[in-house]
Every structure is written in structure tokens, then in C-alpha cells.
Write a protein that holds these residues in place. Structure first.
Motif, PDB file in Angstrom:
ATOM      1  N   GLY A   1      55.319 -84.280  57.500  1.00 37.35           N
ATOM      2  CA  GLY A   1      55.408 -84.972  56.214  1.00 37.35           C
ATOM      3  C   GLY A   1      55.565 -84.053  55.011  1.00 37.35           C
ATOM      4  O   GLY A   1      56.412 -83.142  54.998  1.00 37.35           O
TER       5      GLY A   1
ATOM      6  N   ALA B   1      46.388 -81.076  53.430  1.00 35.31           N
ATOM      7  CA  ALA B   1      45.891 -81.887  54.565  1.00 35.31           C
ATOM      8  C   ALA B   1      45.091 -83.071  54.050  1.00 35.31           C
ATOM      9  O   ALA B   1      44.291 -82.944  53.132  1.00 35.31           O
TER      10      ALA B   1
ATOM     11  N   GLY C   1      44.356 -87.706  54.740  1.00 33.23           N
ATOM     12  CA  GLY C   1      44.688 -88.936  55.445  1.00 33.23           C
ATOM     13  C   GLY C   1      43.833 -90.073  54.936  1.00 33.23           C
ATOM     14  O   GLY C   1      42.850 -89.853  54.227  1.00 33.23           O
TER      15      GLY C   1
ATOM     16  N   PRO D   1      51.514 -87.778  44.437  1.00 34.48           N
ATOM     17  CA  PRO D   1      52.636 -88.631  44.833  1.00 34.48           C
ATOM     18  C   PRO D   1      52.222 -90.098  44.935  1.00 34.48           C
ATOM     19  O   PRO D   1      51.079 -90.414  45.271  1.00 34.48           O
ATOM     20  N   GLY D   2      53.187 -90.969  44.671  1.00 33.79           N
ATOM     21  CA  GLY D   2      53.052 -92.362  45.074  1.00 33.79           C
ATOM     22  C   GLY D   2      53.439 -92.461  46.554  1.00 33.79           C
ATOM     23  O   GLY D   2      53.548 -91.440  47.250  1.00 33.79           O
ATOM     24  N   TYR D   3      53.665 -93.670  47.032  1.00 33.60           N
ATOM     25  CA  TYR D   3      53.996 -93.836  48.460  1.00 33.60           C
ATOM     26  C   TYR D   3      55.212 -92.975  48.819  1.00 33.60           C
ATOM     27  O   TYR D   3      56.261 -93.068  48.181  1.00 33.60           O
ATOM     28  N   THR D   4      55.042 -92.150  49.848  1.00 32.46           N
ATOM     29  CA  THR D   4      56.037 -91.138  50.215  1.00 32.46           C
ATOM     30  C   THR D   4      56.408 -91.313  51.680  1.00 32.46           C
ATOM     31  O   THR D   4      55.533 -91.582  52.520  1.00 32.46           O
TER      32      THR D   4
ATOM     33  N   MET E   1      52.313 -90.664  57.572  1.00 32.29           N
ATOM     34  CA  MET E   1      51.159 -91.395  57.025  1.00 32.29           C
ATOM     35  C   MET E   1      51.593 -92.767  56.504  1.00 32.29           C
ATOM     36  O   MET E   1      50.894 -93.767  56.684  1.00 32.29           O
TER      37      MET E   1
HETATM   38  P1  NAP Z   1      50.966 -86.715  57.403  1.00 34.08           P
HETATM   39  O1  NAP Z   1      52.354 -86.481  57.832  1.00 34.08           O
HETATM   40  O2  NAP Z   1      50.060 -87.540  58.240  1.00 34.08           O
HETATM   41  O3  NAP Z   1      50.334 -85.282  57.139  1.00 34.08           O
HETATM   42  C1  NAP Z   1      48.960 -85.031  57.092  1.00 34.08           C
HETATM   43  C2  NAP Z   1      48.778 -83.642  57.662  1.00 34.08           C
HETATM   44  O4  NAP Z   1      47.416 -83.250  57.503  1.00 34.08           O
HETATM   45  C3  NAP Z   1      49.108 -83.585  59.151  1.00 34.08           C
HETATM   46  O5  NAP Z   1      49.989 -82.492  59.378  1.00 34.08           O
HETATM   47  C4  NAP Z   1      47.770 -83.375  59.823  1.00 34.08           C
HETATM   48  O6  NAP Z   1      47.911 -82.553  60.978  1.00 34.08           O
HETATM   49  C5  NAP Z   1      46.997 -82.669  58.733  1.00 34.08           C
HETATM   50  N1  NAP Z   1      45.554 -82.863  58.848  1.00 34.08           N
HETATM   51  C6  NAP Z   1      44.884 -84.049  58.900  1.00 34.08           C
HETATM   52  N2  NAP Z   1      43.580 -83.827  59.069  1.00 34.08           N
HETATM   53  C7  NAP Z   1      43.427 -82.474  59.124  1.00 34.08           C
HETATM   54  C8  NAP Z   1      42.319 -81.621  59.300  1.00 34.08           C
HETATM   55  N3  NAP Z   1      41.074 -82.103  59.440  1.00 34.08           N
HETATM   56  N4  NAP Z   1      42.522 -80.281  59.313  1.00 34.08           N
HETATM   57  C9  NAP Z   1      43.770 -79.769  59.171  1.00 34.08           C
HETATM   58  N5  NAP Z   1      44.860 -80.526  58.998  1.00 34.08           N
HETATM   59  C10 NAP Z   1      44.681 -81.863  58.981  1.00 34.08           C
HETATM   60  O7  NAP Z   1      50.920 -87.387  55.956  1.00 34.08           O
HETATM   61  P2  NAP Z   1      51.499 -86.941  54.527  1.00 34.08           P
HETATM   62  O8  NAP Z   1      51.893 -88.190  53.872  1.00 34.08           O
HETATM   63  O9  NAP Z   1      52.458 -85.822  54.646  1.00 34.08           O
HETATM   64  O10 NAP Z   1      50.158 -86.457  53.813  1.00 34.08           O
HETATM   65  C11 NAP Z   1      50.022 -85.185  53.172  1.00 34.08           C
HETATM   66  C12 NAP Z   1      49.135 -85.328  51.947  1.00 34.08           C
HETATM   67  O11 NAP Z   1      49.792 -86.160  50.983  1.00 34.08           O
HETATM   68  C13 NAP Z   1      47.778 -85.987  52.224  1.00 34.08           C
HETATM   69  O12 NAP Z   1      46.779 -85.308  51.488  1.00 34.08           O
HETATM   70  C14 NAP Z   1      47.962 -87.394  51.674  1.00 34.08           C
HETATM   71  O13 NAP Z   1      46.743 -87.945  51.260  1.00 34.08           O
HETATM   72  C15 NAP Z   1      48.890 -87.123  50.513  1.00 34.08           C
HETATM   73  N6  NAP Z   1      49.642 -88.294  50.054  1.00 34.08           N
HETATM   74  C16 NAP Z   1      50.473 -88.986  50.882  1.00 34.08           C
HETATM   75  C17 NAP Z   1      51.160 -90.084  50.393  1.00 34.08           C
HETATM   76  C18 NAP Z   1      52.090 -90.911  51.264  1.00 34.08           C
HETATM   77  O14 NAP Z   1      52.437 -92.042  50.863  1.00 34.08           O
HETATM   78  N7  NAP Z   1      52.550 -90.412  52.393  1.00 34.08           N
HETATM   79  C19 NAP Z   1      51.015 -90.471  49.044  1.00 34.08           C
HETATM   80  C20 NAP Z   1      50.163 -89.732  48.240  1.00 34.08           C
HETATM   81  C21 NAP Z   1      49.481 -88.642  48.738  1.00 34.08           C
HETATM   82  P3  NAP Z   1      46.940 -82.738  62.260  1.00 34.08           P
HETATM   83  O15 NAP Z   1      46.841 -84.211  62.499  1.00 34.08           O
HETATM   84  O16 NAP Z   1      47.626 -81.971  63.338  1.00 34.08           O
HETATM   85  O17 NAP Z   1      45.637 -82.116  61.860  1.00 34.08           O
END
Ligand code: NAP
Length: 254
Positions: free
Chosen positions: A17, A87, A89, A181-184, A188
Motif C-alpha cells: 500500500g 505501519a 491498521g 490521507p483520506g480513503y486511499t 487496507m
Molecule cells: P496496508 O497495505 O494494510 O499497509 C499496512 C502496513 O503496515 C502493512 O505493510 C503491514 O505489514 C504493516 N503493519 C501492520 N501492523 C504492523 C506491525 N505491528 N508492525 C509492523 N508493520 C505492521 O494499508 P495502507 O492503507 O497502506 O496503510 C498504511 C498507513 O496509512 C496506515 O497507518 C493507515 O492507517 C494509513 N491510512 C490508510 C488509509 C487508506 O484508506 N488506505 C487512509 C488514511 C490513512 P504486515 O501485515 O506484514 O505487518
């Protein structure tokens, strides 16, 4: 063009992501990039995609594991001058159904893990008079949202953490900012769509459309858009920007 040649960056959650896009962008700008996460496979896939990305599995909620990661990665590639605490979730539940386990797990990864990821870099950054720290927070760090109480609380905590660190480090050539970010479009988001579809009996396309509609531009943010803002925050042109929470959300918040 921002050049990061000679810098070593840590990107937590860098195997998928937003984190994978940030790792790619920083490595393409010339940085050596260490990516961590709990699963080795996605980290190695990210490393195989681009020269200059190195996989070091670690769970950011485990402080000793993070300290060990610092030891291995800094020995191999030099001290971290850039740390991207990405990191995180979320799981959804009505507030009255949030278990102590869900509360603790969400704060552990999104808030404590973010602090554990940057804390070991601070002394060295201060000594060298240079550092770039970016937290990947969320619009959930800037406003409320239903059914994600622990996540909203954790991400608001990340904004507070960022502001406190910025106040403490501003005199030392270190900048500390958050990108919200908003929804990306990431795995996730796919998991959120599945959950909404399952709990509301809507099909996945309807669930996706409902989430996209939360962005006034009527679309999802891309990981590459988040990564380019992170790259800018790591470069010299943004040296005066610290303590800021920058939303990338098509106008969802202001
Ligand atoms: P994602 O693809 O699920 O990425 C989350 C990453 O965090 C994964 O690579 C996961 O790898 C890692 N992770 C989770 N728990 C961990 C732990 N305990 N230790 C080390 N690594 C860990 O989702 P994403 O959307 O790219 O999320 C990245 C960030 O953006 C997050 O902080 C999320 O809250 C934020 N965000 C996302 C959105 C959205 O809509 N997608 C919007 C706003 C903010 P493993 O599972 O292998 O540990």
C-alpha cells in the motif's frame, strides 16, 4: 527534483500500500530504504521491485524488535536520517462493542508503534543536526468517524505526538510532520470494503462508491500521491515546514 542520495530511510509497513509507494519513491530519489513489517514476503517483493530497498522484518509494537532492526539496518547502511512511521491498521466496531483487546491492539500499532519507530533515531538526528520524520496519520486524525473509535483516537494521538516532537526538535535541524490521507487505494481499503459489504448487505461496488463519496473529489487518493508529499517533506525545499498535519483528501477536511 528532490535528491536523497546519501540518506538512509526507514519506512515501517513498507511492504504494501502507501508504505510500498513511499519506499519506491524515496529509493528512486536515491535514498537507501529499509522497509519493515511483520511478514517477510511483501517486504522482499518491495525490495525486488527497486534497487536500494532492503527488507528487515520487525513488528513495530515490539520495542526490542525495533531496536534490533535499528542495530542491523544502521550497521549495514548507516544511521537513519529519515523515518516514515507508516505501519497501521483499523478494524471497525460500534463503540459499545469495542473490546479491550481491539482498543489495545489499535493503539499499539498506530500510536505506540509509531513512537517506538522514531524514538531510536532521535539522538543521532540531534547530534548530526539533520532529521526528517513523517507520520502517516489519516483524516481520522483530524476529524471524527463512526465505528472506528480506537483508530480515530490513535490517529489523533499521532497528531499530538508529531506536534510534541516537532516542538522538541525544531532547533536541531529536524522536521516532524504528519500526512493525513483520506480513503486511499490499498489493501487496507479493500478490507474495509469487504467488511462494509458483509455487514450492510451491499455489494462491493456500492460499498466502494460510498467510501469514494466521502472525498469531495468523488475518488480515492492514490498511494503515489501520498508518497510524493512524503518525498517533498524529506527534501531541502521543505526545511521550514515542521509540526504540520497535511491532509491529502480532496477537501474532506479543512
Ligand atoms: P496496508 O497495505 O494494510 O499497509 C499496512 C502496513 O503496515 C502493512 O505493510 C503491514 O505489514 C504493516 N503493519 C501492520 N501492523 C504492523 C506491525 N505491528 N508492525 C509492523 N508493520 C505492521 O494499508 P495502507 O492503507 O497502506 O496503510 C498504511 C498507513 O496509512 C496506515 O497507518 C493507515 O492507517 C494509513 N491510512 C490508510 C488509509 C487508506 O484508506 N488506505 C487512509 C488514511 C490513512 P504486515 O501485515 O506484514 O505487518
Amino acid at each position: 527534483m528532490t535528491t536523497l542520495t546519501g540518506h538512509h530511510a526507514l519506512v515501517t509497513g513498507g511492504g504494501s500500500g502507501i508504505g510500498a509507494a513511499i519506499a519506491l519513491t524515496l529509493a528512486q530519489a536515491g535514498a537507501a530504504v529499509t522497509v519493515c513489517g511483520r511478514r517477510r514476503e511483501p517486504l522482499e517483493a518491495a525490495a525486488a521491485q527497486q534497487a536500494g530497498i532492503y527488507a528487515e522484518p520487525a513488528d513495530v509494537t515490539d520495542r526490542d524488535a525495533v531496536l534490533n532492526l535499528y542495530k542491523q539496518a544502521e550497521k549495514a547502511r548507516g544511521p537513519f536520517g529519515i523515518v516514515i512511521a507508516n505501519a497501521g491498521g483499523a478494524q471497525s466496531a460500534a463503540a459499545e462493542k469495542v473490546s479491550p483487546q481491539l482498543w489495545n491492539d489499535t493503539l499499539d500499532v498506530n500510536l505506540s508503534g509509531a513512537f517506538f519507530s522514531v524514538q531510536p533515531a532521535l539522538a543521532g538526528m540531534r547530534k548530526r543536526g539533520f532529521g526528517r520524520i513523517v507520520f502517516i496519520a489519516s483524516t481520522a486524525g483530524l476529524k471524527g468517524a463512526a465505528y472506528v473509535v480506537p483508530y480515530v483516537a490513535a490517529k489523533h494521538g499521532v497528531i499530538g505526538l508529531m506536534r510534541a516532537l516537532a516542538a522538541e526538535t525544531a532547533k536541531h535541524g529536524i522536521t516532524v510532520n504528519a500526512v493525513c490521507p483520506g480513503y486511499t487505494e490499498t489493501p487496507m481499503l479493500d478490507r474495509a470494503v469487504e467488511r462494509i459489504a458483509a455487514t450492510t448487505k451491499r455489494d462491493a461496488a456500492e460499498a466502494r462508491a460510498a467510501l469514494a463519496a466521502k472525498n469531495p473529489q468523488g475518488r480515492f487518493i492514490t498511494p503515489a500521491e501520498v508518497a510524493s508529499t512524503v518525498l517533498w517533506l524529506c527534501g531541502g525545499a521543505s526545511a521550514g515546514i515542521t509540526g504540520q498535519a497535511i491532509a491529502i483528501s480532496g477537501g474532506e477536511t479543512w
